[in-house]
Design a protein around this motif. Structure first.
Motif, short mmCIF file in Angstrom:
data_model
loop_
_atom_site.label_atom_id
_atom_site.label_comp_id
_atom_site.label_asym_id
_atom_site.label_seq_id
_atom_site.Cartn_x
_atom_site.Cartn_y
_atom_site.Cartn_z
N GLU A 14 0.85 -1.19 0.00
CA GLU A 14 0.00 0.00 0.00
C GLU A 14 0.89 1.24 0.00
O GLU A 14 1.45 1.62 1.03
CB GLU A 14 -0.93 0.00 1.21
CG GLU A 14 -1.93 -1.14 1.24
CD GLU A 14 -2.86 -1.05 2.44
OE1 GLU A 14 -3.35 0.07 2.71
OE2 GLU A 14 -3.08 -2.08 3.09
N GLU A 15 1.00 1.89 -1.15
CA GLU A 15 1.92 3.01 -1.28
C GLU A 15 1.55 4.18 -0.37
O GLU A 15 2.43 4.82 0.21
CB GLU A 15 1.98 3.48 -2.74
CG GLU A 15 2.57 2.44 -3.68
CD GLU A 15 2.79 2.98 -5.08
OE1 GLU A 15 2.80 4.23 -5.24
OE2 GLU A 15 2.95 2.17 -6.01
N ASP A 16 0.25 4.46 -0.23
CA ASP A 16 -0.18 5.58 0.62
C ASP A 16 0.23 5.33 2.07
O ASP A 16 0.69 6.24 2.77
CB ASP A 16 -1.69 5.78 0.53
CG ASP A 16 -2.12 6.30 -0.83
OD1 ASP A 16 -1.25 6.81 -1.56
OD2 ASP A 16 -3.32 6.20 -1.16
N LEU A 17 0.04 4.09 2.53
CA LEU A 17 0.41 3.75 3.90
C LEU A 17 1.91 3.87 4.10
O LEU A 17 2.37 4.40 5.13
CB LEU A 17 -0.04 2.32 4.23
CG LEU A 17 0.34 1.80 5.62
CD1 LEU A 17 -0.26 2.68 6.70
CD2 LEU A 17 -0.13 0.36 5.80
N CYS A 18 2.69 3.42 3.13
CA CYS A 18 4.14 3.53 3.23
C CYS A 18 4.58 4.98 3.34
O CYS A 18 5.48 5.32 4.12
CB CYS A 18 4.80 2.88 2.01
SG CYS A 18 4.68 1.08 1.98
N GLU A 19 3.93 5.84 2.57
CA GLU A 19 4.28 7.26 2.60
C GLU A 19 4.00 7.86 3.98
O GLU A 19 4.81 8.63 4.52
CB GLU A 19 3.48 8.01 1.53
CG GLU A 19 3.86 9.47 1.39
CD GLU A 19 3.12 10.16 0.25
OE1 GLU A 19 3.14 11.40 0.22
OE2 GLU A 19 2.52 9.45 -0.59
N ILE A 20 2.86 7.49 4.57
CA ILE A 20 2.50 7.99 5.90
C ILE A 20 3.50 7.49 6.94
O ILE A 20 3.96 8.25 7.80
CB ILE A 20 1.07 7.55 6.27
CG1 ILE A 20 0.06 8.25 5.36
CG2 ILE A 20 0.77 7.87 7.74
CD1 ILE A 20 -1.37 7.73 5.51
N GLN A 22 6.59 6.45 6.45
CA GLN A 22 7.88 7.08 6.22
C GLN A 22 7.94 8.48 6.84
O GLN A 22 8.89 8.82 7.56
CB GLN A 22 8.15 7.20 4.72
CG GLN A 22 9.01 6.09 4.16
CD GLN A 22 9.56 6.43 2.80
OE1 GLN A 22 8.81 6.71 1.87
NE2 GLN A 22 10.88 6.40 2.67
N TYR A 36 7.88 -2.34 -1.87
CA TYR A 36 6.45 -2.56 -2.09
C TYR A 36 6.09 -4.03 -2.28
O TYR A 36 4.96 -4.37 -2.62
CB TYR A 36 5.97 -1.74 -3.29
CG TYR A 36 6.13 -0.24 -3.05
CD1 TYR A 36 5.37 0.41 -2.08
CD2 TYR A 36 7.05 0.50 -3.78
CE1 TYR A 36 5.52 1.77 -1.85
CE2 TYR A 36 7.22 1.86 -3.55
CZ TYR A 36 6.45 2.48 -2.59
OH TYR A 36 6.62 3.84 -2.34
#
Length: 229
Positions: A14-20, A22, A36
Protein backbone atom coordinates in the motif's frame (compact mmCIF):
# COMPACT_ATOMS: atom_id res chain seq x y z
CA UNK A 1 28.94 11.26 21.13
CA UNK A 2 25.77 11.23 19.02
CA UNK A 3 23.75 8.06 18.77
CA UNK A 4 23.76 6.14 15.50
CA UNK A 5 20.62 6.72 13.48
CA UNK A 6 18.40 3.64 13.27
CA UNK A 7 17.39 2.41 9.83
CA UNK A 8 13.91 0.99 9.26
CA UNK A 9 12.66 -0.88 6.19
CA UNK A 10 8.92 -0.66 5.50
CA UNK A 11 7.59 -3.53 3.38
CA UNK A 12 3.97 -3.04 2.29
CA UNK A 13 2.16 -2.99 -1.04
CA UNK A 14 0.00 0.00 0.00
CA UNK A 15 1.92 3.01 -1.28
CA UNK A 16 -0.18 5.58 0.62
CA UNK A 17 0.41 3.75 3.90
CA UNK A 18 4.14 3.53 3.23
CA UNK A 19 4.28 7.26 2.60
CA UNK A 20 2.50 7.99 5.90
CA UNK A 21 4.78 5.63 7.82
CA UNK A 22 7.88 7.08 6.22
CA UNK A 23 6.89 10.65 7.08
CA UNK A 24 6.10 9.88 10.71
CA UNK A 25 9.10 7.66 11.36
CA UNK A 26 11.49 10.14 9.78
CA UNK A 27 9.90 12.86 11.93
CA UNK A 28 11.04 10.77 14.91
CA UNK A 29 14.61 10.80 13.62
CA UNK A 30 14.75 7.39 11.92
CA UNK A 31 16.06 6.69 8.43
CA UNK A 32 13.56 4.75 6.32
CA UNK A 33 13.41 2.87 3.06
CA UNK A 34 10.40 1.28 1.36
CA UNK A 35 9.86 -1.96 -0.53
CA UNK A 36 6.45 -2.56 -2.09
CA UNK A 37 6.81 -6.36 -2.08
CA UNK A 38 8.69 -9.08 -0.26
CA UNK A 39 10.61 -9.81 -3.43
CA UNK A 40 11.76 -6.18 -3.65
CA UNK A 41 12.80 -6.28 0.02
CA UNK A 42 15.01 -9.31 -0.60
CA UNK A 43 16.91 -7.38 -3.28
CA UNK A 44 18.15 -5.04 -0.55
CA UNK A 45 20.97 -5.63 1.93
CA UNK A 46 18.72 -6.38 4.90
CA UNK A 47 21.66 -6.52 7.29
CA UNK A 48 21.82 -2.71 7.00
CA UNK A 49 18.51 -2.28 8.81
CA UNK A 50 17.81 -2.12 12.53
CA UNK A 51 14.09 -2.97 12.14
CA UNK A 52 11.71 -4.40 9.53
CA UNK A 53 8.03 -3.38 9.37
CA UNK A 54 6.25 -6.06 7.33
CA UNK A 55 2.77 -6.41 5.94
CA UNK A 56 1.52 -10.02 5.94
CA UNK A 57 -0.58 -10.23 2.77
CA UNK A 58 1.50 -9.09 -0.21
CA UNK A 59 1.50 -10.37 -3.79
CA UNK A 60 3.18 -13.72 -4.42
CA UNK A 61 5.36 -13.77 -1.30
CA UNK A 62 3.75 -13.09 2.07
CA UNK A 63 5.31 -11.37 5.04
CA UNK A 64 5.41 -14.76 6.77
CA UNK A 65 7.49 -16.20 3.93
CA UNK A 66 9.75 -13.16 3.98
CA UNK A 67 10.56 -13.41 7.70
CA UNK A 68 11.11 -17.16 7.31
CA UNK A 69 13.67 -16.38 4.61
CA UNK A 70 15.27 -13.68 6.74
CA UNK A 71 15.63 -16.00 9.73
CA UNK A 72 16.44 -19.35 8.09
CA UNK A 73 18.35 -18.46 4.92
CA UNK A 74 19.86 -15.04 5.63
CA UNK A 75 20.43 -15.88 9.33
CA UNK A 76 19.51 -12.34 10.43
CA UNK A 77 18.10 -11.57 13.86
CA UNK A 78 16.95 -8.04 12.95
CA UNK A 79 13.76 -7.12 14.90
CA UNK A 80 10.54 -7.58 12.92
CA UNK A 81 7.11 -6.03 13.47
CA UNK A 82 4.13 -7.25 11.45
CA UNK A 83 1.52 -4.71 10.32
CA UNK A 84 -1.59 -6.54 9.26
CA UNK A 85 -5.38 -6.75 9.25
CA UNK A 86 -5.15 -10.43 10.27
CA UNK A 87 -5.79 -10.72 14.02
CA UNK A 88 -6.71 -14.38 14.61
CA UNK A 89 -4.69 -16.14 17.34
CA UNK A 90 -3.31 -18.69 14.86
CA UNK A 91 -1.96 -15.87 12.69
CA UNK A 92 -0.40 -14.20 15.73
CA UNK A 93 1.28 -17.44 16.77
CA UNK A 94 2.49 -18.06 13.23
CA UNK A 95 4.18 -14.67 13.22
CA UNK A 96 5.83 -15.17 16.59
CA UNK A 97 6.86 -18.74 15.77
CA UNK A 98 8.68 -17.43 12.71
CA UNK A 99 10.62 -14.97 14.87
CA UNK A 100 8.54 -11.78 14.88
CA UNK A 101 9.02 -9.35 17.77
CA UNK A 102 5.61 -7.69 17.61
CA UNK A 103 2.32 -7.87 15.73
CA UNK A 104 0.17 -4.76 15.21
CA UNK A 105 -3.30 -5.14 13.72
CA UNK A 106 -4.81 -2.54 11.41
CA UNK A 107 -6.15 0.00 11.99
CA UNK A 108 -3.67 1.29 14.54
CA UNK A 109 -2.65 4.72 15.82
CA UNK A 110 0.67 6.14 14.69
CA UNK A 111 1.53 6.93 18.33
CA UNK A 112 1.09 3.25 19.21
CA UNK A 113 3.19 2.14 16.26
CA UNK A 114 6.03 4.53 17.10
CA UNK A 115 5.94 3.41 20.74
CA UNK A 116 6.25 -0.23 19.68
CA UNK A 117 9.04 0.60 17.26
CA UNK A 118 10.98 2.17 20.11
CA UNK A 119 10.40 -0.89 22.30
CA UNK A 120 11.54 -3.28 19.56
CA UNK A 121 14.68 -1.26 18.87
CA UNK A 122 15.48 -0.99 22.56
CA UNK A 123 15.09 -4.75 23.07
CA UNK A 124 17.27 -5.60 20.10
CA UNK A 125 20.42 -4.79 22.09
CA UNK A 126 22.06 -7.45 24.30
CA UNK A 127 19.85 -7.96 27.33
CA UNK A 128 22.54 -8.70 29.89
CA UNK A 129 22.75 -6.11 32.65
CA UNK A 130 26.28 -7.27 33.43
CA UNK A 131 28.16 -5.64 30.55
CA UNK A 132 31.44 -7.16 31.68
CA UNK A 133 30.11 -10.67 31.09
CA UNK A 134 30.35 -11.14 27.34
CA UNK A 135 30.20 -14.93 27.37
CA UNK A 136 28.08 -17.18 29.60
CA UNK A 137 28.64 -20.90 29.85
CA UNK A 138 27.48 -23.98 31.70
CA UNK A 139 29.03 -27.34 30.92
CA UNK A 140 29.18 -27.39 27.08
CA UNK A 141 26.52 -24.69 26.59
CA UNK A 142 28.08 -21.33 25.66
CA UNK A 143 26.19 -18.07 25.07
CA UNK A 144 28.05 -15.21 23.38
CA UNK A 145 26.17 -12.03 24.31
CA UNK A 146 27.87 -9.82 21.73
CA UNK A 147 27.45 -12.19 18.80
CA UNK A 148 24.03 -13.34 20.09
CA UNK A 149 25.10 -16.90 19.39
CA UNK A 150 24.70 -20.27 21.08
CA UNK A 151 27.33 -23.00 20.93
CA UNK A 152 26.68 -26.55 22.15
CA UNK A 153 29.55 -29.03 22.17
CA UNK A 154 31.49 -26.60 19.94
CA UNK A 155 28.71 -26.52 17.32
CA UNK A 156 26.71 -23.38 16.56
CA UNK A 157 22.95 -23.60 17.14
CA UNK A 158 20.70 -21.13 15.31
CA UNK A 159 18.23 -19.22 17.52
CA UNK A 160 15.70 -16.51 16.82
CA UNK A 161 16.25 -13.25 18.70
CA UNK A 162 13.44 -14.02 21.15
CA UNK A 163 14.72 -17.53 21.79
CA UNK A 164 18.16 -16.10 22.51
CA UNK A 165 16.76 -13.45 24.86
CA UNK A 166 14.65 -15.97 26.80
CA UNK A 167 17.61 -18.32 27.13
CA UNK A 168 19.84 -15.45 28.32
CA UNK A 169 17.28 -14.42 30.92
CA UNK A 170 17.01 -17.93 32.36
CA UNK A 171 20.72 -18.68 31.91
CA UNK A 172 21.86 -15.54 33.75
CA UNK A 173 19.46 -16.25 36.60
CA UNK A 174 19.97 -19.98 37.04
CA UNK A 175 17.48 -21.72 39.37
CA UNK A 176 15.33 -18.56 39.56
CA UNK A 177 11.73 -19.14 38.47
CA UNK A 178 10.17 -16.66 36.03
CA UNK A 179 6.42 -16.73 35.45
CA UNK A 180 5.10 -16.57 31.90
CA UNK A 181 3.92 -13.00 32.55
CA UNK A 182 7.39 -11.99 33.77
CA UNK A 183 8.99 -13.47 30.67
CA UNK A 184 6.49 -11.71 28.42
CA UNK A 185 7.12 -8.37 30.16
CA UNK A 186 10.91 -8.67 30.08
CA UNK A 187 11.25 -9.99 26.54
CA UNK A 188 8.26 -8.55 24.66
CA UNK A 189 7.44 -5.51 26.81
CA UNK A 190 4.23 -4.14 28.26
CA UNK A 191 3.11 -2.54 24.98
CA UNK A 192 3.13 -5.81 23.06
CA UNK A 193 0.01 -7.96 23.18
CA UNK A 194 0.96 -11.64 23.11
CA UNK A 195 -0.39 -14.69 24.91
CA UNK A 196 1.22 -16.93 27.52
CA UNK A 197 1.17 -19.66 24.89
CA UNK A 198 3.84 -17.73 22.99
CA UNK A 199 6.25 -18.33 25.88
CA UNK A 200 5.44 -22.06 25.88
CA UNK A 201 6.07 -22.29 22.13
CA UNK A 202 9.48 -20.61 22.45
CA UNK A 203 10.48 -22.78 25.42
CA UNK A 204 9.49 -25.94 23.50
CA UNK A 205 11.68 -24.90 20.57
CA UNK A 206 14.55 -24.01 22.90
CA UNK A 207 14.43 -27.44 24.55
CA UNK A 208 14.76 -29.11 21.15
CA UNK A 209 17.63 -26.85 20.08
CA UNK A 210 19.49 -27.40 23.37
CA UNK A 211 19.50 -31.14 22.58
CA UNK A 212 20.60 -33.15 25.62
CA UNK A 213 20.79 -29.95 27.65
CA UNK A 214 17.12 -29.19 27.04
CA UNK A 215 16.28 -31.04 30.24
CA UNK A 216 17.81 -28.13 32.18
CA UNK A 217 14.91 -25.90 31.08
CA UNK A 218 12.40 -26.77 33.78
CA UNK A 219 8.77 -25.87 34.34
CA UNK A 220 7.37 -25.55 37.85
CA UNK A 221 3.59 -26.04 37.38
CA UNK A 222 1.67 -22.93 38.34
CA UNK A 223 4.86 -20.91 38.81
CA UNK A 224 6.92 -20.72 35.64
CA UNK A 225 10.19 -21.63 33.94
CA UNK A 226 13.81 -21.75 35.12
CA UNK A 227 17.24 -23.05 34.14
CA UNK A 228 18.23 -25.70 36.66
CA UNK A 229 21.83 -26.33 37.67
Amino acid sequence: MSKAIKRILIVDDEEDLCEILQFNLESEGYETEVAYSAEEALQKDLSRFNLLLLDVMMGKMSGFKLIDTVRRELKLDVPVIFLTAKSEENDLLTGFNLGADDYITKPYSLKELIARVKVALKRSVPISENEKAKVLHYEQVVLDLEAKSLMIDDEKVELTLKEFQILCLLFENKNKIFSRDEILERIWGDSVVVTNRTVDVNITRLRKKLKQYGEYLKNRPGLGYYFET
